[in-house]
Each structure stands twice: as C-alpha cells, then as structure tokens.
Design a protein around this motif. Structure first.
Motif: not given
Length: 476
Positions: A265-290
């Motif tokens: 159950v934990f694996r089925a919940t956490v693994k998709p959440v981790l993989e969501i990070l791969a779909g975040v546009p890099t410009v959003v990470y840039g905003f988060f950093a800046a």
C-alpha cells in the motif's frame, strides 16, 4: 491543404485491405494457400497506402519551392528586377492580398497595382499544385491496388512480403536515428572547426577568462574576446556534483526502501508521488529556487556571518554577509531534487529485476535483510544503478533553466558553492539567442562548447559501459 486528401487515402487503404482479403478467400477455395486472407489484405493495404503517402510527403517537401519558382517565372518584368529579398516580400504580400488580408508593406504605385493580380495568380498556382498532388496520390494508390489484386494467388507468399515491408520500415527508422546522430555530430564538428580556426584549442580548453563579447573599437579591453572555457566547465561540474550529492543517496535509498522494506500500500502510494516530480517543468523548479530556496539560503548564511563578524573568523563572517540569492549551491540543491525521481524510479525497477533466487539463497545462508541488500542486491543491480546515475548526471549537465534562474550568468573559475557561476548549456543558449552572425568567433564558440560537452558526455557513457560490462560478467 494537400493533406486534406488523407481521409480519402485512408478509406482507399481500408477498402484495399477488405478487397484483398475477399479476393484471397475466393481464389483460395479448395486449395491450400500459403498465407492467410488477412495477410493478403495487409499486402494490398501496403501497396495502396505507401505510394500515395510517398507522393504526399514529396509534395509537402518540394511544393513550396516549386510554387515559388512558378510564381516568380510568370511575374511581370518590374517584379523580376527586384532584389531577391524584396521580391520574396512582394510575393508574400501578394499572397496576403489574394487571400483577402492586407499587405504588410506599403508598395509604390507600379507594384501596388500588381499585388491583387499576382496574388490571384499565386492562389491559382497553389490550388493547381494541391489538386494535382491529390490526384497523383489517388492514382498512385489505385495503381498499387490493381498491381496487388492481379498478383493474389493461393501460392503467393503474402506473409513473407508483409514481413519484408515491416523489416524495411524498422530499418528505415533505425537508419533515421543513426543519420540524425551523424547529422548532429557533423554540424557540431563543422562549425566547431571554424571556431577553432580562429581560437586555439589550448586557449579554449585551458583558458581561465570567458568573455566572448567583441568590442567595437580595437583599443577597448577584450577587443578580440576571451574564449577560455575552463570557468564554464568548472561551473557545470560543480553544480552537477552538488546535484548528484543530493539525488544519488536520496534516490537510491528511497528505491531500496520501496523495493525491499515498504508494504504494497505504501509503495503504491509513494512511488507515483515521487514520479510526479519528473513531470514538473524545469522552469517551475527555477521559480522555486529563485523565490524560495535562494532567499532562505541567503538569510541562513547572512545570519551565520553576522554571528562571526568581530570574532576570530571575521573574514569569513564578512564574506557570508555578502552572499546573495544566486549561488551554485541553490542551483545544485534544487536540481538534485529534480533528479531524485530519475534515480529512484530507475533504481527501484532495477532492484526489483534482480532474480528472487539470489534473495532466497542469501536468506537461506542466514543473512539478514540489510545484509542481503548490501552484499547481494546492490552488487547484482550495480550495472543498472550505474546507468541510472549516468542518466541523472547527463540530465544535470544539460539543464539550463534552473541554472539561469538560481546560479546566475557570471563565468567564474571557482569551486566555492556560495559563488555565482554559469554552465556550458546556459552560455550556449545565451550565445545563440537573438540575431547572430555565424561568421564571428562569438557565435561559433557555442558550437565549440557543444562539441566539447558532447565528448565529455560520451566519455561518461564509455566509463559507465565499462562498469556495466565488468559487473554483468560477474553476475550473469
């Protein structure tokens, strides 16, 4: 407009498939045919669709220059005497006027009267080419269908011929991938050699000053530009090392936990959440950093500097008080967060792919789960884990947006993570943005940077392949 004939061709291909299958059934009654009716139908579909698609593709590539040539050849003498650039602008405005849109430029009297007539003539030429292309495609499809229907016999090896077409398509796709790589390398090498003809390779690789801007006057500082790329590569690898310091342990440990310790159950919940990070546009990470990480780090180091000022470490305190939002540490940390799903997801799949017999054998020898992970699973999965790390490193080296927003554009030869730095990819984007002159060393230096970065990445791939081959021989 040519592709409007595509539905007709699709309907013709479907009809050819149905007709070919019906003809094969009728002619194969009472005999033992070599191939199934559906394979005869697929062969008829191929011979109907491929010639028509070939004509449509050729028309989409060559119709524009043919149309321009026909339009220009029949133009009045006054239009033909214009300079090539002005003549193209005239025909563009003529097409706009012919389509009912206003002209972009204001033309003098001899040309203004010609715009409507030339526009209508260009529209007629374009319409004739489109109709001719569509008719040619339909005729090619019909001829292909007639050719196949005349060949359908019980002994016809339709299956082998269809498989031959499939193999040919796969070969063409493979060749396109290889030719694309060869084209990229050839373009890089050609323009990089033009750059190295004016800038020595030793100066480029080992120079410590990067200032590709060329001054207007010869007596100004940096009138010939400074093309020492060492600060760029130092900044690239500094940020990459910081990112991998974050992504490698966090991603690998999370993969081990999800694969060996976490419940379903934990694996089925956490693994998709981790993989969501791969779909975040890099410009959003840039905003988060800046906007978040950079100010937080600045406040943190400024407060430490305020505590050190006036004491035995006054120099360090004064330096920390000058720390700003943009620094290599911010870009590396945020980039490491972005790379966690790459490392975690790939490492998790690789660890799960290790045969269960290795785990069972380790447990049978009395090893604990942690000992099994450390001494059996990780060594067995090391080739794949090394590939995941290499993918993350290549992603870090090629990142641009986060570095631009979080680390700045200053080319500094430093290993201090609190300084502003820049990377090779950021400089390539900067050099090739806007109107550029591709005969100047400033613009051509982007190709020198690209070729060098390509060679460095190739070396990393070779090293990773060596690691994979060594351990694969041991555990296969």
């Amino acid at each position: 407009m040519t592709w409007l004939f595509l539905p007709i061709l699709i309907a013709a291909a479907v009809a050819a498939y149905v007709g070919g299958r019906a003809v094969a059934r009728r002619r194969g009654e009472g005999e033992h045919p070599h191939s199934r009716p559906g394979q005869h139908g697929a062969y008829a579909l191929i011979w109907t669709a491929v010639p028509a698609l070939a004509i449509l593709i050729a028309a989409s590539v060559f119709s524009a220059p043919i149309e321009r040539q026909l339009t220009a050849s029949g133009a009045p003498e006054a239009v033909q005497q214009l300079e090539p650039f002005r003549r193209e602008a005239f025909f563009a405005d003529a097409r706009s006027v012919g389509a009912g849109r206003p002209a972009v430029q204001i033309w003098p009297a001899p040309y203004a009267e010609l715009l409507p007539t030339e526009g209508q003539r260009a529209e007629r030429i374009s319409r004739m080419l489109e109709i001719g292309t569509g008719v040619a495609a339909i005729l090619a499809g019909l001829l292909g269908a007639l050719f196949v229907f005349n060949q359908i016999r019980p002994g016809m090896r339709a299956r082998n011929r269809v498989e031959g077409w499939i193999v040919g398509v796969l070969f063409v796709c493979s060749a396109l991938a290889i030719l694309t790589t060869v084209g990229i390398i050839a373009s890089l090498v050609y323009d990089a050699m033009r750059f190295f003809a004016s800038v020595p390779i030793a100066e480029f690789l080992f120079g410590t000053q990067w200032s590709p801007q060329t001054a207007i006057r010869a007596d100004q500082v940096g009138s010939t530009g400074a093309f020492g790329a060492l600060p760029l590569f130092a900044g690239t690898f500094l940020i990459m090392l910081i990112a991998m310091t974050v992504a490698a342990p966090v991603g690998l440990f999370s993969a081990i936990y999800l694969s060996e310790y976490a419940g379903p159950v934990f694996r089925a919940t956490v693994k998709p959440v981790l993989e969501i990070l791969a779909g975040v546009p890099t410009v959003v990470y840039g905003f988060f950093a800046a906007l978040t990480v950079g100010p937080a780090f600045r406040v943190f180091f400024n407060e430490i500097g305020a505590l050190l000022v006036g004491g035995p470490m006054d120099g360090l305190g004064q330096y920390l008080l000058l720390v700003q939002n943009q620094m290599a540490l911010v870009a590396g940390m945020v980039m490491g967060i972005m790379l966690i799903p790459f490392v975690s997801s790939l490492s998790d799949d690789i660890i799960n792919a290790v045969p269960q017999s290795l785990r069972d054998g380790s447990y049978a020898m009395g090893a604990t789960k942690s000992e099994t992970v450390k001494r059996v699973l990780l060594p067995a999965a090391l080739p794949g884990v090394a590939g995941a790390m290499l993918l993350a490193m290549s992603r870090a080296i090629g990142e641009t947006m986060i570095v631009t927003m979080a680390a700045g554009l200053a080319a500094r030869l430093t290993l201090n993570p609190l300084d502003t730095v820049t990377t090779v990819t950021v400089q390539i984007v900067t050099l090739l943005t806007g109107d550029q002159e591709f005969n100047s060393p400033k613009t051509l230096s982007a190709f020198g940077l690209g070729l060098t970065l390509f060679l460095v990445t190739l070396a990393l791939n070779i090293i990773a392949q060596r690691i994979v081959q060594t351990y694969r021989q041991q555990y296969d």
